[in-house]
Design a protein around this motif. Structure first.
Motif, PDB file in Angstrom:
ATOM      1  N   ASP A 151       0.834  -1.200   0.000  1.00 31.57           N
ATOM      2  CA  ASP A 151       0.000   0.000   0.000  1.00 31.57           C
ATOM      3  C   ASP A 151       0.874   1.257   0.000  1.00 31.57           C
ATOM      4  O   ASP A 151       2.101   1.154  -0.047  1.00 31.57           O
ATOM      5  N   THR A 152       0.216   2.410   0.077  1.00 29.91           N
ATOM      6  CA  THR A 152       0.931   3.685  -0.049  1.00 29.91           C
ATOM      7  C   THR A 152       2.028   3.830   1.004  1.00 29.91           C
ATOM      8  O   THR A 152       3.064   4.444   0.746  1.00 29.91           O
ATOM      9  N   ALA A 153       1.818   3.229   2.180  1.00 34.16           N
ATOM     10  CA  ALA A 153       2.809   3.356   3.261  1.00 34.16           C
ATOM     11  C   ALA A 153       4.151   2.732   2.880  1.00 34.16           C
ATOM     12  O   ALA A 153       5.190   3.104   3.424  1.00 34.16           O
ATOM     13  N   ASP A 154       4.136   1.779   1.929  1.00 34.13           N
ATOM     14  CA  ASP A 154       5.384   1.142   1.500  1.00 34.13           C
ATOM     15  C   ASP A 154       6.123   1.968   0.446  1.00 34.13           C
ATOM     16  O   ASP A 154       7.104   1.504  -0.133  1.00 34.13           O
ATOM     17  N   GLY A 155       5.610   3.169   0.133  1.00 33.79           N
ATOM     18  CA  GLY A 155       6.313   4.078  -0.791  1.00 33.79           C
ATOM     19  C   GLY A 155       6.395   3.566  -2.207  1.00 33.79           C
ATOM     20  O   GLY A 155       7.488   3.537  -2.799  1.00 33.79           O
ATOM     21  N   PRO A 156       5.245   3.157  -2.814  1.00 31.74           N
ATOM     22  CA  PRO A 156       5.307   2.558  -4.153  1.00 31.74           C
ATOM     23  C   PRO A 156       5.897   3.496  -5.201  1.00 31.74           C
ATOM     24  O   PRO A 156       5.824   4.721  -5.057  1.00 31.74           O
TER      25      PRO A 156
ATOM     26  N   ALA B 192      11.521   8.816 -19.041  1.00 31.79           N
ATOM     27  CA  ALA B 192      11.688  10.124 -19.688  1.00 31.79           C
ATOM     28  C   ALA B 192      10.329  10.661 -20.138  1.00 31.79           C
ATOM     29  O   ALA B 192      10.182  11.859 -20.366  1.00 31.79           O
ATOM     30  N   ARG B 193       9.340   9.760 -20.291  1.00 26.02           N
ATOM     31  CA  ARG B 193       8.011  10.201 -20.751  1.00 26.02           C
ATOM     32  C   ARG B 193       6.975  10.223 -19.635  1.00 26.02           C
ATOM     33  O   ARG B 193       6.029  11.005 -19.682  1.00 26.02           O
ATOM     34  N   CYS B 194       7.113   9.294 -18.670  1.00 22.84           N
ATOM     35  CA  CYS B 194       6.104   9.196 -17.603  1.00 22.84           C
ATOM     36  C   CYS B 194       6.601   9.952 -16.371  1.00 22.84           C
ATOM     37  O   CYS B 194       7.630   9.577 -15.781  1.00 22.84           O
ATOM     38  N   LEU B 195       5.862  10.969 -15.999  1.00 18.85           N
ATOM     39  CA  LEU B 195       6.193  11.688 -14.764  1.00 18.85           C
ATOM     40  C   LEU B 195       6.098  10.685 -13.610  1.00 18.85           C
ATOM     41  O   LEU B 195       5.164   9.872 -13.580  1.00 18.85           O
ATOM     42  N   HIS B 196       7.032  10.728 -12.666  1.00 17.77           N
ATOM     43  CA  HIS B 196       7.021   9.712 -11.610  1.00 17.77           C
ATOM     44  C   HIS B 196       7.653  10.215 -10.331  1.00 17.77           C
ATOM     45  O   HIS B 196       8.349  11.236 -10.322  1.00 17.77           O
ATOM     46  N   MET B 197       7.407   9.487  -9.278  1.00 15.68           N
ATOM     47  CA  MET B 197       8.026   9.735  -7.961  1.00 15.68           C
ATOM     48  C   MET B 197       7.863   8.451  -7.153  1.00 15.68           C
ATOM     49  O   MET B 197       7.211   7.509  -7.584  1.00 15.68           O
ATOM     50  N   GLY B 198       8.433   8.413  -5.942  1.00 11.40           N
ATOM     51  CA  GLY B 198       8.272   7.227  -5.096  1.00 11.40           C
ATOM     52  C   GLY B 198       9.064   7.382  -3.824  1.00 11.40           C
ATOM     53  O   GLY B 198       9.534   8.478  -3.496  1.00 11.40           O
ATOM     54  N   SER B 199       9.208   6.264  -3.112  1.00 16.92           N
ATOM     55  CA  SER B 199       9.991   6.240  -1.862  1.00 16.92           C
ATOM     56  C   SER B 199       9.428   7.156  -0.778  1.00 16.92           C
ATOM     57  O   SER B 199      10.181   7.623   0.070  1.00 16.92           O
ATOM     58  N   ARG B 200       8.142   7.432  -0.821  1.00 18.53           N
ATOM     59  CA  ARG B 200       7.542   8.198   0.293  1.00 18.53           C
ATOM     60  C   ARG B 200       7.152   7.176   1.358  1.00 18.53           C
ATOM     61  O   ARG B 200       5.997   6.774   1.494  1.00 18.53           O
ATOM     62  N   ILE B 201       8.157   6.713   2.075  1.00 14.59           N
ATOM     63  CA  ILE B 201       7.989   5.578   2.986  1.00 14.59           C
ATOM     64  C   ILE B 201       7.455   6.071   4.336  1.00 14.59           C
ATOM     65  O   ILE B 201       7.997   7.038   4.888  1.00 14.59           O
ATOM     66  N   GLN B 202       6.431   5.411   4.844  1.00 10.90           N
ATOM     67  CA  GLN B 202       5.917   5.812   6.160  1.00 10.90           C
ATOM     68  C   GLN B 202       6.579   4.993   7.276  1.00 10.90           C
ATOM     69  O   GLN B 202       7.192   3.955   6.999  1.00 10.90           O
ATOM     70  N   SER B 203       6.459   5.502   8.504  1.00 10.49           N
ATOM     71  CA  SER B 203       7.238   4.916   9.606  1.00 10.49           C
ATOM     72  C   SER B 203       7.011   3.405   9.716  1.00 10.49           C
ATOM     73  O   SER B 203       5.928   2.903   9.435  1.00 10.49           O
ATOM     74  N   ASP B 204       8.031   2.700  10.116  1.00 14.17           N
ATOM     75  CA  ASP B 204       8.021   1.242  10.262  1.00 14.17           C
ATOM     76  C   ASP B 204       7.963   0.488   8.934  1.00 14.17           C
ATOM     77  O   ASP B 204       7.767  -0.725   8.918  1.00 14.17           O
ATOM     78  N   HIS B 205       8.066   1.208   7.825  1.00 16.14           N
ATOM     79  CA  HIS B 205       8.064   0.522   6.531  1.00 16.14           C
ATOM     80  C   HIS B 205       9.422   0.744   5.859  1.00 16.14           C
ATOM     81  O   HIS B 205      10.161   1.665   6.214  1.00 16.14           O
ATOM     82  N   SER B 206       9.730  -0.088   4.885  1.00 18.61           N
ATOM     83  CA  SER B 206      10.913   0.153   4.053  1.00 18.61           C
ATOM     84  C   SER B 206      10.666  -0.548   2.724  1.00 18.61           C
ATOM     85  O   SER B 206       9.745  -1.373   2.609  1.00 18.61           O
TER      86      SER B 206
END
Ligand SMILES: O=C(O)CCC(=O)C(=O)O
Length: 310
Positions: A203-208, A258-272
């Motif tokens: 889920d989102t907490a795992d920083g997809p 280069a074409r798809c705008l992206h981001m990630g690694s927004r990891i929530q506490s206790d997750h990695s």
């Protein structure tokens, strides 16, 4: 008292000239002018291109690989979990697990300069900055399915530019930075990344890994902005265009970053999150070629050598 500027008619130092040249390339690469430069560079090396295309055609082909390549072209991303070599993915995962088991020791040795939310675990595998070509991370990136899917999309045998293992960890009380913000990769005009999740991303907490497919990402083409907040992005696309890659361990996907705008690694506490990334570009490179990233170990085919520029 008068002073004389003794530097006035000396040529600019070489370093300053190089960085001005790089700055110019940086701007050109971010706009459609980059395609003109790319075509001009390619036209100077037509025999090399013909050789790469002949090598690409030697690779096996399968209907599901051709379909994956079409999806990569149309949408800018494709899930290849059921297509890629599971044994090679497991070799990457078990190698990565070995690193994570030695996390404290490796973090202690980590070179400065890594992003605070990323821990790079492969520094010790490099000799003069280069990976051995029999390294499991390199073998995964060289598998025919990946080269064929990306190659058919690029209409060229891709160049493997880098392989990376990143452990993303929470950064409480810090503003989002670097890859946690929305961006496009501007290593070159065509950049494809082949990922493997080495931990479950439930889920989102795992920083997809989170992205906007190629169509809606067009709104950000020709932009010189580097990293953008959610508000800046959603003002143009709305939040509905966003896709989060929620998938179990060993899932593998290719994204044209280069074409798809992206981001990630927004990891929530206790997750990695542990992630493998192989980056491919199309030769000839717009920026000057960096030092060799791979060193030949064992027998290599002409195709492997060309993919790694060895
Ligand atoms: O950490 C992430 O999921 C984002 C990775 C990223 O931005 C990249 O590989 O270009």
């Amino acid at each position: 008292m008068t002073t004389v500027d003794t530097t006035a008619d000396r040529p600019a130092p070489k370093k300053a000239k190089i960085s001005q040249f790089r700055r110019l390339l940086w701007h050109v690469n971010r706009t459609d002018l980059g395609w003109v430069l790319k075509a001009a560079l390619t036209s100077l090396q037509l025999p090399a291109r013909a050789k790469r295309i002949a090598l690409l055609k030697q690779l096996p082909t399968k209907p599901e690989w051709a379909e994956a390549s079409r999806k990569l072209e149309a949408d800018g991303y494709v899930d290849v979990s059921s297509i890629v070599d599971r044994g090679l993915a497991e070799a990457v995962a078990s190698f990565a697990d070995g690193k994570v088991n030695r996390l404290q020791e490796l973090v202690g040795r980590q070179r400065e300069g890594h992003k605070s939310f990323w821990v790079s675990l492969l520094d010790e595998d490099l000799v003069n900055g280069a990976f051995a070509t029999d390294h499991p991370f390199v073998r995964y990136a060289l598998q025919p399915a990946a080269l064929r899917i990306i190659g058919d999309f690029m209409h060229d045998l891709p160049q493997l530019s880098d392989v990376v293992l990143t452990l993303s960890q929470p950064t409480p009380n810090q503003a989002l930075s670097f890859s946690q913000l929305w961006h496009l990769d501007h290593d070159d005009k065509r950049v494809c990344k082949l990922f493997i999740y080495l931990t479950d991303v439930q889920d989102t907490a795992d920083g997809p890994f989170t992205f906007i497919p190629a169509g809606p990402s067009k709104a950000f083409r020709n932009s010189l902005k580097s990293h953008m907040s959610d508000a800046q992005v959603f003002a143009k696309t709305g939040p509905d265009a966003v896709k989060e890659m929620i998938a179990p361990r060993l899932s593998s996907f290719i994204v044209n970053t280069a074409r798809c705008l992206h981001m990630g690694s927004r990891i929530q506490s206790d997750h990695s999150r542990l992630l493998y990334t192989a980056t491919y570009i199309q030769q000839p490179r717009i920026f000057p070629e960096p030092p060799a990233r791979f060193r030949a170990v064992g027998a290599l085919s002409d195709l492997d050598r060309t993919v790694m520029r060895l």
